[in-house]
Structures are given as C-alpha cells and as structure tokens.
Motif scaffolding. Sequence first.
Motif, PDB file in Angstrom:
ATOM      1  N   GLY A 126       0.811  -1.208   0.000  1.00 25.87           N
ATOM      2  CA  GLY A 126       0.000   0.000   0.000  1.00 25.87           C
ATOM      3  C   GLY A 126       0.841   1.252   0.000  1.00 25.87           C
ATOM      4  N   ALA A 127       1.967   1.212   0.727  1.00 26.82           N
ATOM      5  CA  ALA A 127       2.863   2.367   0.753  1.00 26.82           C
ATOM      6  C   ALA A 127       3.511   2.578  -0.608  1.00 26.82           C
ATOM      7  N   ILE A 128       3.967   1.509  -1.226  1.00 30.18           N
ATOM      8  CA  ILE A 128       4.619   1.608  -2.533  1.00 30.18           C
ATOM      9  C   ILE A 128       3.656   2.122  -3.596  1.00 30.18           C
ATOM     10  N   ASN A 129       2.414   1.683  -3.538  1.00 29.46           N
ATOM     11  CA  ASN A 129       1.426   2.041  -4.558  1.00 29.46           C
ATOM     12  C   ASN A 129       0.597   3.275  -4.207  1.00 29.46           C
ATOM     13  N   ALA A 130       0.953   3.973  -3.131  1.00 23.17           N
ATOM     14  CA  ALA A 130       0.199   5.147  -2.667  1.00 23.17           C
ATOM     15  C   ALA A 130      -1.277   4.812  -2.506  1.00 23.17           C
ATOM     16  N   ALA A 131      -1.542   3.614  -1.968  1.00 21.35           N
ATOM     17  CA  ALA A 131      -2.917   3.132  -1.833  1.00 21.35           C
ATOM     18  C   ALA A 131      -3.268   2.831  -0.379  1.00 21.35           C
ATOM     19  N   LEU A 132      -2.615   3.492   0.556  1.00 11.55           N
ATOM     20  CA  LEU A 132      -2.850   3.235   1.971  1.00 11.55           C
ATOM     21  C   LEU A 132      -4.250   3.664   2.404  1.00 11.55           C
ATOM     22  N   THR A 133      -4.771   2.967   3.397  1.00  6.86           N
ATOM     23  CA  THR A 133      -5.943   3.436   4.123  1.00  6.86           C
ATOM     24  C   THR A 133      -5.423   4.245   5.318  1.00  6.86           C
ATOM     25  N   ILE A 134      -5.924   5.460   5.466  1.00  2.00           N
ATOM     26  CA  ILE A 134      -5.430   6.362   6.508  1.00  2.00           C
ATOM     27  C   ILE A 134      -6.592   6.754   7.414  1.00  2.00           C
ATOM     28  N   MET A 135      -6.409   6.521   8.714  1.00  2.00           N
ATOM     29  CA  MET A 135      -7.455   6.734   9.718  1.00  2.00           C
ATOM     30  C   MET A 135      -7.080   7.955  10.545  1.00  2.00           C
ATOM     31  N   VAL A 136      -7.892   8.981  10.517  1.00  2.00           N
ATOM     32  CA  VAL A 136      -7.463  10.284  11.016  1.00  2.00           C
ATOM     33  C   VAL A 136      -8.214  10.698  12.273  1.00  2.00           C
ATOM     34  N   GLY A 137      -7.432  11.131  13.274  1.00  2.00           N
ATOM     35  CA  GLY A 137      -7.976  11.781  14.456  1.00  2.00           C
ATOM     36  C   GLY A 137      -7.480  13.217  14.480  1.00  2.00           C
ATOM     37  N   ALA A 138      -8.402  14.175  14.456  1.00  2.00           N
ATOM     38  CA  ALA A 138      -7.995  15.579  14.339  1.00  2.00           C
ATOM     39  C   ALA A 138      -9.189  16.484  14.534  1.00  2.00           C
ATOM     40  N   THR A 139      -8.903  17.773  14.690  1.00  2.00           N
ATOM     41  CA  THR A 139      -9.977  18.761  14.590  1.00  2.00           C
ATOM     42  C   THR A 139     -10.406  18.855  13.126  1.00  2.00           C
ATOM     43  N   GLU A 140     -11.534  19.472  12.880  1.00  2.00           N
ATOM     44  CA  GLU A 140     -11.981  19.664  11.495  1.00  2.00           C
ATOM     45  C   GLU A 140     -10.942  20.465  10.711  1.00  2.00           C
ATOM     46  N   GLU A 141     -10.380  21.499  11.338  1.00  2.00           N
ATOM     47  CA  GLU A 141      -9.375  22.316  10.664  1.00  2.00           C
ATOM     48  C   GLU A 141      -8.122  21.505  10.392  1.00  2.00           C
ATOM     49  N   GLY A 142      -7.701  20.711  11.372  1.00  4.99           N
ATOM     50  CA  GLY A 142      -6.510  19.887  11.192  1.00  4.99           C
ATOM     51  C   GLY A 142      -6.684  18.888  10.068  1.00  4.99           C
ATOM     52  N   PHE A 143      -7.858  18.268  10.002  1.00  8.01           N
ATOM     53  CA  PHE A 143      -8.122  17.299   8.935  1.00  8.01           C
ATOM     54  C   PHE A 143      -8.099  17.979   7.568  1.00  8.01           C
ATOM     55  N   ALA A 144      -8.721  19.147   7.473  1.00 10.06           N
ATOM     56  CA  ALA A 144      -8.753  19.865   6.198  1.00 10.06           C
ATOM     57  C   ALA A 144      -7.347  20.230   5.736  1.00 10.06           C
ATOM     58  N   ARG A 145      -6.491  20.612   6.668  1.00 11.22           N
ATOM     59  CA  ARG A 145      -5.112  20.965   6.309  1.00 11.22           C
ATOM     60  C   ARG A 145      -4.298  19.734   5.926  1.00 11.22           C
ATOM     61  N   ALA A 146      -4.521  18.632   6.630  1.00  8.95           N
ATOM     62  CA  ALA A 146      -3.723  17.435   6.398  1.00  8.95           C
ATOM     63  C   ALA A 146      -4.153  16.657   5.156  1.00  8.95           C
ATOM     64  N   LYS A 147      -5.411  16.732   4.798  1.00  9.66           N
ATOM     65  CA  LYS A 147      -5.941  15.851   3.752  1.00  9.66           C
ATOM     66  C   LYS A 147      -5.181  15.936   2.426  1.00  9.66           C
ATOM     67  N   PRO A 148      -4.849  17.125   1.907  1.00 11.84           N
ATOM     68  CA  PRO A 148      -4.124  17.155   0.625  1.00 11.84           C
ATOM     69  C   PRO A 148      -2.774  16.452   0.687  1.00 11.84           C
ATOM     70  N   VAL A 149      -2.120  16.501   1.828  1.00 12.72           N
ATOM     71  CA  VAL A 149      -0.843  15.803   1.987  1.00 12.72           C
ATOM     72  C   VAL A 149      -1.081  14.299   2.074  1.00 12.72           C
ATOM     73  N   LEU A 150      -2.069  13.888   2.843  1.00 14.69           N
ATOM     74  CA  LEU A 150      -2.367  12.472   3.015  1.00 14.69           C
ATOM     75  C   LEU A 150      -2.813  11.826   1.707  1.00 14.69           C
ATOM     76  N   GLU A 151      -3.501  12.587   0.858  1.00 10.13           N
ATOM     77  CA  GLU A 151      -3.981  12.039  -0.410  1.00 10.13           C
ATOM     78  C   GLU A 151      -2.849  11.663  -1.354  1.00 10.13           C
ATOM     79  N   VAL A 152      -1.671  12.217  -1.145  1.00 12.66           N
ATOM     80  CA  VAL A 152      -0.512  11.843  -1.968  1.00 12.66           C
ATOM     81  C   VAL A 152      -0.054  10.423  -1.626  1.00 12.66           C
ATOM     82  N   MET A 153      -0.302   9.985  -0.389  1.00  9.64           N
ATOM     83  CA  MET A 153       0.189   8.690   0.084  1.00  9.64           C
ATOM     84  C   MET A 153      -0.887   7.625   0.204  1.00  9.64           C
ATOM     85  N   GLY A 154      -2.148   8.030   0.249  1.00  5.60           N
ATOM     86  CA  GLY A 154      -3.213   7.079   0.522  1.00  5.60           C
ATOM     87  C   GLY A 154      -4.370   7.181  -0.438  1.00  5.60           C
TER      88      GLY A 154
END
Length: 294
Positions: A126-154
């Motif tokens: 999953g890491a090699i193919n950028a197909a990871l499942t990512i489970m997020v704990g965060a504030t709404e603002e934190g999730f919104a900021r992190a999501k574009p970065v996480l989408e590159v890997m998952g």
Amino acid sequence: MSKIGFIGLGIMGRPMAGHLLDAGHELLTVKRGALDAGLAEKGMRELDTPAAVAAEAEVIISIVPDTPDVELVLFGEGGVIEGLKPGTLVIDMSSIAPIATQEFAKRITEAGGEYVDAPVSGGEGGAINAALTIMVGATEEGFARAKPVLEVMGKTITHIGGHGAGQTCKVANQIVVALTIEAVAEGLLFASKAGADVAKVRESLLGGLAQSKILDVHGERMIKRTFDPGFKIKLHQKDLNLALEGARSLKLSLPGTANAQQLFQACAAHGGEEWDHAGILRALEQLADHQIGS
C-alpha cells in the motif's frame, strides 16, 4: 507545495516520502545513517535533529515504531517541540497508544501547533502504490489541512473523530487483521493436512464469501513460504498489546485477540520477531506437526 519534515524512513516511510517528493514537496529528514539513494536523488535533505527539521518545515510527518519513539521525536532532547513554529501541522502516522496520542496532541496544541494522528493500513504494498488506508484523528481544521498531503500517500482517508480516534481505529484494524491472518493460516493448514492442494483451495475460496485481501496476499505468502516482512510480527505484537491493554481498561474481553497474540509470541520464541505476520502459520504448523504443501 509544502516544506515537509519526514521522520521515519523504514519499510513504510521510504516509499511514502518518495511519493511526496514526486508530488513536488520539499522534504527534510533527520540524519540516521546513510540516506536512501533514491530519496537523496529526488532532493531530500538531512538535518541533525527533529528540532532543526521543525524550525524549517511547515508540516512534520512522523512514522516510527512505537509510542516511546514518537514521544522521543516530539518531546525528547532536540525534539520537534523545541523548533516548532506557530501553526505547524504535526502529523503522526505511527501506530501508537490512543491515550498517549491525546496527551501528545494537547502538548503540541499548547505549543501552537496543529496535531493530527493518521495511522495507516495497507502494508508495504500500500505504501509503494500510494494506496494506503489512513485513519485520522484531528480537529476539522486539522483534517482539512492534512488531507491534501495524506492524499498523496493514501487512497482511503477517513476522519474518524477527535485526537486519538485515528489510533483507536488502527487498533481495531489490527485486531481484525490478526484474527483474519490466523483464520487463513488455520484454513490452509486444515486443507493441507487433509490432503488437498492448498493453492487450489485458496483459488476457490477467493471466489466465495471467505474472499479477502488477506486470503489473497497473505494466503499466497503462506503457500510460497515468503516470510520476509511487509509488516513484522514484533510490530503486530505491539499493536495487539495496545488492544489488550485497552480492553483491560474498558473491562472488555477479546479472547481471539489474546489467542493471536500468543501465536505471535510462539513465533517470537522461535526467532520470528522479524518475520512477516503471515508467519503466524509457522506456530500453527508446529502445533500440528505438519507443514502446508508437505
């Protein structure tokens, strides 16, 4: 594009960092022996400490083995918090204790940062193919900021809830994975001992209700006896310890999880801590005095 500090270049971290570099992000890391040549060629830079990385980065990503390792990266001598700038996004993608995660989030928030726990599932593939499942704990603002970065890997990114919720989801994931790997191993061992062709049994099961990614990937590992780690037994043991410790605090019985942990412990007792977790089969084979395919 962001300047990202990426700490933890192991089996999972190396390809994840590579995807971020390929996407145009600038990456910094901490010196730990020789830097992977591929990452160096793509422009990853090394600095002496997590604090030095944090002083330059807009985003910090950590993916290290266990709770004490995250604590050391964030709060140890020369840790991230010493160089943290106001507004820095700190994303921990390790698999660690949910309660400790809540405390880490509190400390980072008090220091002016935004904390996100984002453990992953999908293994090395999953890491090699950028197909990871990512489970997020965060504030709404934190999730919104992190999501574009996480989408590159998952591929599947889910905001589970507040700080620590991502880690709680990952513990649940590791319970399901361990018990399913054990079930696949037991099914194939039964078929082999009964004289059936285990490769054909697996092929048939993949077309029915027993179908799963674990039967597909780990069932093949078991049949081919390829136990080089995609995910090490010792790391799955750590995750099941989190599950069992949490269960005690919740006054909850998890008998299947405890049994899987004992089988992993039997592997470890025979030098198997570094095996892939599909190696649970070997503990069952010892109990049966039978090796599949034999």
